[in-house]
Design an enzyme around this catalytic site. Structure first.
Site, PDB file in Angstrom:
ATOM      1  N   PRO A   1       0.641  -0.936   0.257  1.00 35.19           N
ATOM      2  CG  PRO A   1      -0.872  -1.363   2.088  1.00 35.19           C
ATOM      3  CD  PRO A   1       0.885  -1.941   1.343  1.00 35.19           C
ATOM      4  CB  CYS A   2       1.815   3.157  -1.966  1.00 37.34           C
ATOM      5  SG  CYS A   2       3.507   5.622  -1.544  1.00 37.34           S
ATOM      6  CD  GLN A   3      -3.210   5.361   0.804  1.00 32.12           C
ATOM      7  OE1 GLN A   3      -3.151   3.635   0.698  1.00 32.12           O
ATOM      8  NE2 GLN A   3      -4.299   6.128   0.374  1.00 32.12           N
TER       9      GLN A   3
END
Length: 532
Positions: free
Chosen positions: A73-75
């Protein structure tokens, strides 16, 4: 292979379908996704938190690892974060965990998939103290980034001095539950009915907090604004304050607390602040770097020395009946090859697979509404079925063909929508009492699928209220899984909502398979005497 952030196992499934890979270990922290992964990949050692992964132990147990895959995940951060209480996404550290796995396992190749925007300059890391040495070592391009802490209209004397001191921040920041209770009211301000409902729901807590703040004797600006905010709410409950004025009364306190929260995150995450500016609002100037630049610099440099390629791939080009865009990064040791290529899709706009190809054969199969009833629906023969339908219909008993129960208001909307239409196509009379700001409702909400076109990106279709192309009902978990190209034999575990979420988060196995075949061909070419 090792699969990191494995989810339900869509990426793993695509690799396994080639029969050229053996997955030894998968990391997934979510219990429901773990259960789904274990059920469908019973021979894989499934583990939890990737942050505690011991890669030396894995190598000792399973030998050298040839390929690492995963979708961390990479916001990132963007201006959208200004609307939230949090400035910095903790998910960013998970990309660094993916890189750690490559550094410690040193596989022959790796594949990372992520949201398409990761390619853009929007997805960046703020520079923290631990990264400062790495940045210099690998010559990663840096940019000064403005993190707005407080807009000009809410500025006050002493704001800069408070935001630049962790001790002063701690002095004025509210307990999380106090902020959360008032913020619920603030966020509902654009919809009076929702605001009234929120005020009633949180009445007891808000009155309790209002009484506490009323007794504060501090005369500083922040304390005054806190008293004013909770006093306005208490006065509303007493019938002497108009609901139309509540937003204006509580907004300064909310914005100040957001400033304090963001400033606190700067210190707790050990970010390197170049300076603060307060000419036009309060801004922290922090150096940042693009996530992809970070990955390329570290993994592409010696001693790691990977040849790296990356691009945004559309799942429809690889045979999925949806236009899902994903950013795929692939690397191979330069000792094996000086270059690496991503696969070319064999489908184009002219021959994309459609929603009809994926789910039309299930139209007359009655779905269930309760998990307890999902014991499996027998499937008979189907003569009217697409090539894709045949490939996905690989079991005689259908599981996960489960839908949400539809309330009267939603059913009215379902019946009013034609194929391809969404919430915005509804008559205004059908839009009330739903969203805080209906003009900003996403185009994926209340979307009736078009049988003769690919779908858009499959999300949690329960939350988005996706509608079957011809039937007045929600899209089932199984139908969403078909759009993702999961075969019917792949069973999802957990509650109804957890199943929908797992499907929405997954990588389409058909696209993963194309990537896996492409990588296998390049490894075979690069490794002498390989039987890959």
């Amino acid at each position: 292979m090792v699969d990191l952030f494995a989810g339900a196992g869509g990426l793993s499934l695509g690799f396994l379908q080639t029969k050229k890979y053996e997955i030894k270990v998968a990391f997934e922290n979510n219990p429901n996704m773990q259960a789904t992964y274990r059920r469908n990949h019973p021979n894989v050692d499934v583990r939890g938190d990737v942050c505690s992964a011991n890669y030396k132990e894995i190598q000792k147990q399973y030998g050298s690892i040839d390929v690492v895959i995963g979708g961390p995940p990479c916001q990132g951060f963007s201006n959208a974060n200004r609307q939230k209480n949090h400035a910095i996404s903790q998910n960013n550290m998970l990309v660094k965990q993916y890189i750690r796995a490559i550094l410690e396992l040193q596989p022959k190749a790796f594949v990372m998939e992520n949201v398409s925007m990761l390619r853009s300059d929007v997805h960046r890391f703020y520079l923290d103290e631990k990264d400062a040495q790495l940045i210099g070592q690998y010559d990663i391009p840096m940019t000064e980034t403005k993190l707005t802490l407080l807009d000009q209209e809410f500025m006050f004397d002493g704001a800069l001095e408070i935001a630049s001191s962790i001790e002063r921040i701690a002095e004025f920041i509210w307990p999380e539950e106090h902020y959360a209770a008032l913020n619920v009211i603030y966020k509902a301000a654009k919809n009076p009915k929702k605001m009234i409902a929120a005020l009633e729901k949180h009445r007891k807590k808000l009155l309790k907090y209002a009484a506490a703040y009323a007794s504060y004797e501090n005369t500083d600006y922040i304390s005054e604004k806190a008293r004013e905010a909770f006093h306005a709410v208490a006065q509303y409950y007493s019938g002497v304050f108009d609901i139309a004025d509540i937003q204006e009364a509580i907004e300064p306190a909310i914005m100040i607390q957001r400033m304090l929260s963001k400033a606190s995150e700067i210190y707790s995450n050990h970010l390197v602040v170049e300076r603060f500016e307060n000419a036009f609002g309060l801004v922290a100037i922090i150096k940042s770097f693009a996530v992809f630049d970070y990955l390329k610099a570290i993994l592409g440099s010696k001693p790691n020395d990977y040849a790296i390629t990356a691009d945004v791939l559309c799942a429809a080009n690889y045979g999925a009946p949806q236009k899902r865009m994903r950013f795929v990064v692939m690397g191979i040791k330069r000792s094996l090859s000086d270059s690496i290529k991503l696969p070319q899709g064999s489908f184009t706009e002219e021959n994309y697979r459609t929603v009809r190809d994926a789910i039309a054969d299930l139209e007359n199969v009655a779905p269930v509404k309760n998990i307890s009833d999902d014991v499996g629906t027998p499937l008979g023969e189907c003569t009217e079925i697409s090539e894709l339908g045949k490939a996905l219909r690989d079991t005689s008993v259908l599981k996960n063909h489960i839908i949400t129960d539809t309330r009267d208001t939603a059913m009215e909307r379902f019946k009013a929508l034609k194929q391809g239409q969404n919430f915005h196509a509804l008559d205004d009379s059908l839009k009330t009492n739903t969203y805080t700001d209906i003009s900003r409702t996403q185009n994926t909400i209340y979307l009736r699928l078009d049988y003769d076109a690919p779908s858009g990106t499959v999300v949690n279709v329960r939350k988005s209220m996706w509608v079957h192309p011809t039937l007045d009902r929600a899209v089932s978990v199984r139908e969403a899984a078909r759009l993702q190209t999961f075969p019917d034999s792949f069973v999802f575990c957990g509650s109804k909502d957890k199943q929908y979420q797992q499907v929405g988060n997954a990588v389409p196995p058909i696209m993963a398979k194309a990537i896996a075949k492409n990588l296998a061909a390049q490894l075979k070419k690069s490794i002498p005497n390989s039987d890959t």
